[in-house]
Design a protein around this motif. Structure first.
Motif, PDB file in Angstrom:
ATOM      1  N   MET A 113     -36.426  18.522  90.194  1.00  0.00           N
ATOM      2  CA  MET A 113     -36.921  17.462  91.080  1.00  0.00           C
ATOM      3  C   MET A 113     -38.433  17.614  91.284  1.00  0.00           C
TER       4      MET A 113
ATOM      5  N   SER B 129     -39.335   7.876  98.900  1.00  0.00           N
ATOM      6  CA  SER B 129     -38.409   8.531  97.990  1.00  0.00           C
ATOM      7  C   SER B 129     -37.057   7.838  98.181  1.00  0.00           C
ATOM      8  N   TYR B 130     -36.629   7.067  97.185  1.00  0.00           N
ATOM      9  CA  TYR B 130     -35.501   6.138  97.383  1.00  0.00           C
ATOM     10  C   TYR B 130     -34.398   6.341  96.351  1.00  0.00           C
ATOM     11  N   ASN B 131     -33.183   6.590  96.841  1.00  0.00           N
ATOM     12  CA  ASN B 131     -32.055   6.752  95.907  1.00  0.00           C
ATOM     13  C   ASN B 131     -30.877   5.846  96.272  1.00  0.00           C
TER      14      ASN B 131
ATOM     15  N   CYS C 143     -31.839   6.828 103.357  1.00  0.00           N
ATOM     16  CA  CYS C 143     -33.140   6.246 102.996  1.00  0.00           C
ATOM     17  C   CYS C 143     -33.135   4.741 103.212  1.00  0.00           C
TER      18      CYS C 143
ATOM     19  N   ALA D  38     -40.131   5.849  94.663  1.00  0.00           N
ATOM     20  CA  ALA D  38     -39.741   6.624  93.476  1.00  0.00           C
ATOM     21  C   ALA D  38     -38.271   6.998  93.537  1.00  0.00           C
ATOM     22  N   PHE D  39     -37.590   6.768  92.435  1.00  0.00           N
ATOM     23  CA  PHE D  39     -36.199   7.219  92.281  1.00  0.00           C
ATOM     24  C   PHE D  39     -36.173   8.245  91.158  1.00  0.00           C
TER      25      PHE D  39
ATOM     26  N   GLY E 269     -29.248   5.631  98.950  1.00  0.00           N
ATOM     27  CA  GLY E 269     -28.332   6.214  99.934  1.00  0.00           C
ATOM     28  C   GLY E 269     -28.534   5.604 101.326  1.00  0.00           C
TER      29      GLY E 269
ATOM     30  N   GLY F  10     -35.733  10.438 103.420  1.00  0.00           N
ATOM     31  CA  GLY F  10     -34.694  10.123 104.412  1.00  0.00           C
ATOM     32  C   GLY F  10     -33.806  11.315 104.745  1.00  0.00           C
TER      33      GLY F  10
ATOM     34  N   LEU G  27     -42.282   9.349 101.973  1.00  0.00           N
ATOM     35  CA  LEU G  27     -41.238   9.241 102.999  1.00  0.00           C
ATOM     36  C   LEU G  27     -39.919   9.739 102.425  1.00  0.00           C
TER      37      LEU G  27
END
Ligand code: ATP
Length: 310
Positions: A138, A61-63, A68, A99-100, A65, A158, A156
């Motif tokens: 979400m 799970s990637y944004n 993460c 996923a973003f 930041g 963060g 995953l």
């Protein structure tokens, strides 16, 4: 451009190099080494024993930041270690599922950073479509994602214990009711804010530019400002300073001069001039100056730039 195999090896070099540092060099090295070792143990001994990282069952799970990104670097390092211990003749993965969820408009600088790092770290990045009129949650966005990629079993995340709702979490757990079923994989719960910065600054990896402008945590555009505790004019007693000088000067691969240049030019960006980042707090003036995000190491103040919706 380096392949995922080479990128994983590079991340492994960063992590192992950090673990070899003398704990006496800087105040946060020892606690960060402990944090890394615990995260490695969780990924290698627990997560990879349940789900094979090369089978496409694990996503990130990637944004973009900082949290993460730390997770991504340590995860890729573990991927390399797992591969080296295994029997595969060649590295069996070209891209990492990720996923973003972009439910709202994103900071342009963060959007650019996400695109850039998706390429750099070889993420097969799913981006949830924007729903400007239909407010989707979400959980619903993840439901759509998992319907499209039904192979994924664990994601995953963060999150850290000091984040909202993070206190009671454990590293591997099922999603709550109201969420699609998957395993939440949370191997950096125990990291402190200071360890995140110590590791990221030492890594010499690019970080989202917003952090050098006084942001300490990145939420929605309309609800995030630079952290008021980093406003230079508020720091009459000189409480804020850079506690990561050592990490900057001894950053990975000893790119001392290069790194110093990066930090100096970042520092100039502290003078916030980009109008697009002034959407959250109306009280922020164009010429307000902030220290960079890493000048703040108190976990309790990390989210003070996040504005609650009216
Ligand atoms: P920062 O606190 O500096 O913004 P961060 O974004 O990594 O860093 P959080 O905002 O606390 O950390 O979010 C915790 C984690 O939740 C992230 O690391 C990421 O794994 C996940 N996450 C949060 N928002 C999103 C999103 N929009 N899409 C995908 N994953 C997300």
């Amino acid at each position: 451009m380096a392949s995922l195999e080479e990128t994983s090896q590079h991340c492994n070099d960063i992590v192992e190099s950090y673990l070899r540092l003398s704990p006496n060099e800087s105040e946060f090295i020892k606690c960060t080494q402990d944090a890394i070792n615990e995260t490695k143990r969780c990924i290698l001994d627990e997560i990879f024993c349940k789900w094979c990282p090369f089978s496409g069952e694990i996503s990130l799970s990637y944004n973009g930041g900082k949290d993460c990104q730390v997770l991504l670097i340590v995860y890729l390092s573990c991927l390399w270690e797992y591969y080296k211990k295994g029997s595969q003749a060649s590295f069996p993965l070209a891209e990492l599922p990720a996923a973003f969820i972009s439910l709202e408009e994103c900071f342009p600088k963060l959007q650019d950073f996400i695109e850039f790092t998706a390429m750099k770290y070889h993420l097969n990045l799913y981006k949830s479509p924007l729903h400007p009129d239909k407010k989707i949650k979400m959980a619903d966005a993840f439901d759509i994602y998992l319907n499209e990629f039904p192979r994924i079993k664990g994601i995953l995340i963060g999150i850290r214990r000091t984040d909202p709702f993070g206190e009671k979490l454990v590293p591997i757990e099922k999603t709550d009711s109201g969420w699609p079923e998957f395993m939440r994989l949370q191997p950096i719960l125990h990291w402190s804010l200071a360890s995140v910065w110590s590791f990221l600054i030492y890594s010499n990896e690019p970080i989202c530019e917003l952090y050098s402008m006084g942001f300490t945590s990145l939420g929605k555009v309309t609800e995030t400002d630079p952290n008021p505790y980093l406003m230079i004019e508020n720091d009459k007693d000189h409480n804020r300073s850079n506690r990561f000088n050592w990490e900057e000067e001894h950053a990975f691969q000893n790119q001392k001069e290069l790194n110093k240049e990066n930090i100096e030019s970042d520092y100039e960006l502290v003078n916030v001039t980009e109008t697009s980042i002034h959407t959250a707090g109306n009280q922020i003036h164009r010429d307000t100056k902030y220290y960079p995000g890493w000048y703040l190491t108190d976990d309790k103040l990390e989210r003070c730039g996040r504005i609650k919706p009216a």
